[in-house]
Motif scaffolding. Structure first.
Motif, PDB file in Angstrom:
ATOM      1  N   LEU A 167     -32.981  26.295 -15.976  1.00 53.93           N
ATOM      2  CA  LEU A 167     -32.236  27.767 -16.143  1.00 53.93           C
ATOM      3  C   LEU A 167     -32.868  28.224 -17.355  1.00 53.93           C
ATOM      4  N   ALA A 168     -32.972  27.546 -18.252  1.00 52.21           N
ATOM      5  CA  ALA A 168     -33.406  28.080 -19.731  1.00 52.21           C
ATOM      6  C   ALA A 168     -35.061  28.227 -19.502  1.00 52.21           C
ATOM      7  N   ASN A 169     -35.668  27.696 -18.513  1.00 52.74           N
ATOM      8  CA  ASN A 169     -37.062  27.558 -18.489  1.00 52.74           C
ATOM      9  C   ASN A 169     -37.800  27.272 -19.737  1.00 52.74           C
ATOM     10  N   GLU A 170     -37.252  26.053 -20.095  1.00 55.67           N
ATOM     11  CA  GLU A 170     -37.788  25.280 -21.397  1.00 55.67           C
ATOM     12  C   GLU A 170     -37.855  23.597 -20.837  1.00 55.67           C
ATOM     13  N   THR A 171     -38.963  23.273 -21.685  1.00 56.19           N
ATOM     14  CA  THR A 171     -39.135  21.684 -21.876  1.00 56.19           C
ATOM     15  C   THR A 171     -37.831  21.250 -22.706  1.00 56.19           C
ATOM     16  N   TYR A 172     -37.929  19.787 -22.460  1.00 56.53           N
ATOM     17  CA  TYR A 172     -36.716  18.857 -23.398  1.00 56.53           C
ATOM     18  C   TYR A 172     -37.024  19.394 -24.720  1.00 56.53           C
ATOM     19  N   ILE A 173     -38.335  19.188 -25.265  1.00 51.03           N
ATOM     20  CA  ILE A 173     -38.808  19.254 -26.630  1.00 51.03           C
ATOM     21  C   ILE A 173     -38.449  20.784 -27.252  1.00 51.03           C
ATOM     22  N   GLN A 174     -38.678  21.896 -26.257  1.00 45.96           N
ATOM     23  CA  GLN A 174     -38.416  23.172 -26.781  1.00 45.96           C
ATOM     24  C   GLN A 174     -36.908  23.383 -26.886  1.00 45.96           C
ATOM     25  N   HIS A 175     -36.338  22.877 -26.010  1.00 42.90           N
ATOM     26  CA  HIS A 175     -34.643  23.217 -25.990  1.00 42.90           C
ATOM     27  C   HIS A 175     -34.383  22.408 -27.249  1.00 42.90           C
TER      28      HIS A 175
ATOM     29  N   LYS B 261     -35.693  21.612 -29.964  1.00 44.53           N
ATOM     30  CA  LYS B 261     -35.839  22.239 -31.434  1.00 44.53           C
ATOM     31  C   LYS B 261     -34.944  23.335 -31.745  1.00 44.53           C
ATOM     32  N   VAL B 262     -34.579  24.438 -30.517  1.00 47.49           N
ATOM     33  CA  VAL B 262     -34.177  25.521 -30.731  1.00 47.49           C
ATOM     34  C   VAL B 262     -32.457  25.256 -30.937  1.00 47.49           C
ATOM     35  N   ALA B 263     -31.951  24.042 -30.169  1.00 46.74           N
ATOM     36  CA  ALA B 263     -30.550  23.713 -30.241  1.00 46.74           C
ATOM     37  C   ALA B 263     -30.309  23.149 -31.526  1.00 46.74           C
ATOM     38  N   THR B 264     -31.175  22.356 -32.044  1.00 44.49           N
ATOM     39  CA  THR B 264     -31.220  21.681 -33.373  1.00 44.49           C
ATOM     40  C   THR B 264     -31.021  22.973 -34.410  1.00 44.49           C
ATOM     41  N   TYR B 265     -32.295  23.804 -34.334  1.00 42.43           N
ATOM     42  CA  TYR B 265     -32.161  24.850 -35.347  1.00 42.43           C
ATOM     43  C   TYR B 265     -30.831  25.534 -35.246  1.00 42.43           C
ATOM     44  N   VAL B 266     -30.283  25.989 -34.199  1.00 43.85           N
ATOM     45  CA  VAL B 266     -28.945  26.756 -33.847  1.00 43.85           C
ATOM     46  C   VAL B 266     -27.810  25.791 -34.582  1.00 43.85           C
ATOM     47  N   GLY B 267     -27.639  24.568 -34.321  1.00 40.96           N
ATOM     48  CA  GLY B 267     -26.750  23.763 -34.739  1.00 40.96           C
ATOM     49  C   GLY B 267     -26.837  23.579 -36.430  1.00 40.96           C
ATOM     50  N   LEU B 268     -28.068  23.476 -36.944  1.00 41.24           N
ATOM     51  CA  LEU B 268     -27.975  23.283 -38.361  1.00 41.24           C
ATOM     52  C   LEU B 268     -27.821  24.693 -39.087  1.00 41.24           C
ATOM     53  N   SER B 269     -28.187  25.764 -38.488  1.00 40.20           N
ATOM     54  CA  SER B 269     -28.086  27.165 -38.970  1.00 40.20           C
ATOM     55  C   SER B 269     -26.303  27.265 -39.062  1.00 40.20           C
ATOM     56  N   MET B 270     -25.907  26.893 -38.081  1.00 39.49           N
ATOM     57  CA  MET B 270     -24.240  27.257 -37.922  1.00 39.49           C
ATOM     58  C   MET B 270     -23.563  26.232 -39.116  1.00 39.49           C
ATOM     59  N   ILE B 271     -24.076  25.103 -39.229  1.00 37.93           N
ATOM     60  CA  ILE B 271     -23.568  24.158 -40.495  1.00 37.93           C
ATOM     61  C   ILE B 271     -23.782  24.896 -41.783  1.00 37.93           C
ATOM     62  N   TYR B 272     -24.847  25.262 -42.059  1.00 43.89           N
ATOM     63  CA  TYR B 272     -25.350  25.825 -43.160  1.00 43.89           C
ATOM     64  C   TYR B 272     -24.540  27.313 -43.519  1.00 43.89           C
ATOM     65  N   GLY B 273     -24.416  28.103 -42.293  1.00 46.40           N
ATOM     66  CA  GLY B 273     -23.615  29.225 -42.135  1.00 46.40           C
ATOM     67  C   GLY B 273     -22.241  29.010 -42.726  1.00 46.40           C
ATOM     68  N   GLY B 274     -21.462  27.784 -42.190  1.00 42.33           N
ATOM     69  CA  GLY B 274     -20.272  27.287 -42.346  1.00 42.33           C
ATOM     70  C   GLY B 274     -20.147  26.896 -43.826  1.00 42.33           C
TER      71      GLY B 274
ATOM     72  N   MET C 106     -25.164  13.315 -15.230  1.00 43.95           N
ATOM     73  CA  MET C 106     -25.429  14.158 -16.577  1.00 43.95           C
ATOM     74  C   MET C 106     -26.935  14.456 -16.768  1.00 43.95           C
ATOM     75  N   ILE C 107     -27.836  13.766 -16.138  1.00 50.92           N
ATOM     76  CA  ILE C 107     -29.172  13.758 -16.027  1.00 50.92           C
ATOM     77  C   ILE C 107     -29.641  15.230 -15.292  1.00 50.92           C
ATOM     78  N   LYS C 108     -28.903  15.107 -14.120  1.00 51.44           N
ATOM     79  CA  LYS C 108     -28.958  16.210 -13.279  1.00 51.44           C
ATOM     80  C   LYS C 108     -28.632  17.328 -13.818  1.00 51.44           C
ATOM     81  N   ASP C 109     -27.268  17.640 -14.581  1.00 46.49           N
ATOM     82  CA  ASP C 109     -26.911  18.765 -15.373  1.00 46.49           C
ATOM     83  C   ASP C 109     -27.852  19.178 -16.268  1.00 46.49           C
ATOM     84  N   SER C 110     -28.430  18.157 -17.009  1.00 42.01           N
ATOM     85  CA  SER C 110     -29.486  18.422 -18.040  1.00 42.01           C
ATOM     86  C   SER C 110     -30.880  19.150 -17.402  1.00 42.01           C
TER      87      SER C 110
END
Length: 71
Positions: free
Chosen positions: A11-19, A21-34, A1-5
């Motif tokens: 591939l995303a050219n991001e740090t863990y923190i950058q990823h 933040k964006v993934a959390t934003y997308v997830g919360l936005s999806m919940i809000y839209g739902g 799992m760590i290797k895949d992460s």
């Protein structure tokens, strides 16, 4: 799992923190839209474009990020 992460972050050219933040934003936005879509389902006269606008914005964000990954 760590290797895949690590590969995904590379591939995303991001740090863990950058990823995180964006993934959390997308997830919360999806919940809000739902929630907006459910409210619209109950009261069709309100929030007539809110959920579809949210979907379009998220699609734009995610697809532009995918272009950076080469997918």
């Amino acid at each position: 799992m760590i290797k895949d992460s690590k590969e995904h972050l590379d591939l995303a050219n991001e740090t863990y923190i950058q990823h995180f933040k964006v993934a959390t934003y997308v997830g919360l936005s999806m919940i809000y839209g739902g929630v907006q879509a459910i409210i619209h389902a109950i009261y069709p006269g309100i929030l007539t474009k809110a959920a579809s606008t949210k979907i379009k914005k998220l699609y734009s964000l995610v697809s532009s990020r995918s272009d950076n990954e080469g997918n």
